[in-house]
Design a protein around this motif. Structure first.
Motif: not given
Length: 130
Positions: A113-122
Motif C-alpha cells: 500500500v505504501l509503495n503504491a504511493f511512492l514514485p517509481d524510480r524505474r
C-alpha cells in the motif's frame, strides 16, 4: 531509496503494534523510530542479499506451491532480521515462526500500500531515455 526505507520502517512498526509476538524494547518515541529505521535497514539488506539466494534454492518448492511458499520465505527472512537485530542489540524481536508468518503478511500488505504511493524510480528512468 530513503522513502522505501521509511515505508519498510512503517510496515515493521505496524506489524510490531498489531502482533504481540513481535516486540520492540522500551524507550521514548525517538528511540522507537530510530530502532525501527535500523531494523528496516537490516530487513532491506536481508531481503536484498539472502532472500534471492534462498528463493533460487527453493524454486522447485515455490513453483509446486504456486508461490505460497514465498510466504514461508518471507517469514524466515523476518526471523533472520530478528536474529541480526538481536546481535546488534536493537531490542526488536520476533517470537516464533507463526508470529513471523503473520508479521510477514502484515508487512507485505502495508509495504504494498505504501509503495503504491511512492514514485517509481524505474519508470522515471525509462521516461528519461525515451
Amino acid at each position: 531509496m530513503l522513502l522505501r526505507l521509511l515505508a519498510n520502517a512503517a510496515a515493521l512498526g505496524v506489524a510490531t503494534l498489531l502482533l504481540p509476538g513481535i516486540r520492540l524494547g522500551e524507550g521514548d518515541l525517538l528511540r522507537t523510530v530510530l530502532v525501527l529505521l535500523a531494523v528496516a535497514l537490516v530487513f532491506g539488506v536481508v531481503n536484498a542479499v539472502v532472500k534471492p539466494v534462498f528463493t533460487a534454492v527453493t524454486l522447485p518448492v515455490v513453483i509446486l506451491s504456486l508461490g505460497i511458499f514465498l510466504l514461508v520465505i518471507n517469514a524466515l527472512m523476518l526471523m533472520l532480521t530478528s536474529w541480526v537485530s538481536g546481535l546488534l542489540d536493537l531490542g526488536w524481536h520476533v517470537d516464533g515462526f507463526w508470529n513471523a508468518l503473520f508479521g510477514a503478511l502484515i508487512i507485505s500488505v502495508v509495504s504494498f500500500v505504501l509503495n503504491a504511493f511512492l514514485p517509481d524510480r524505474r519508470r522515471r528512468r525509462r521516461g528519461a531515455r525515451a
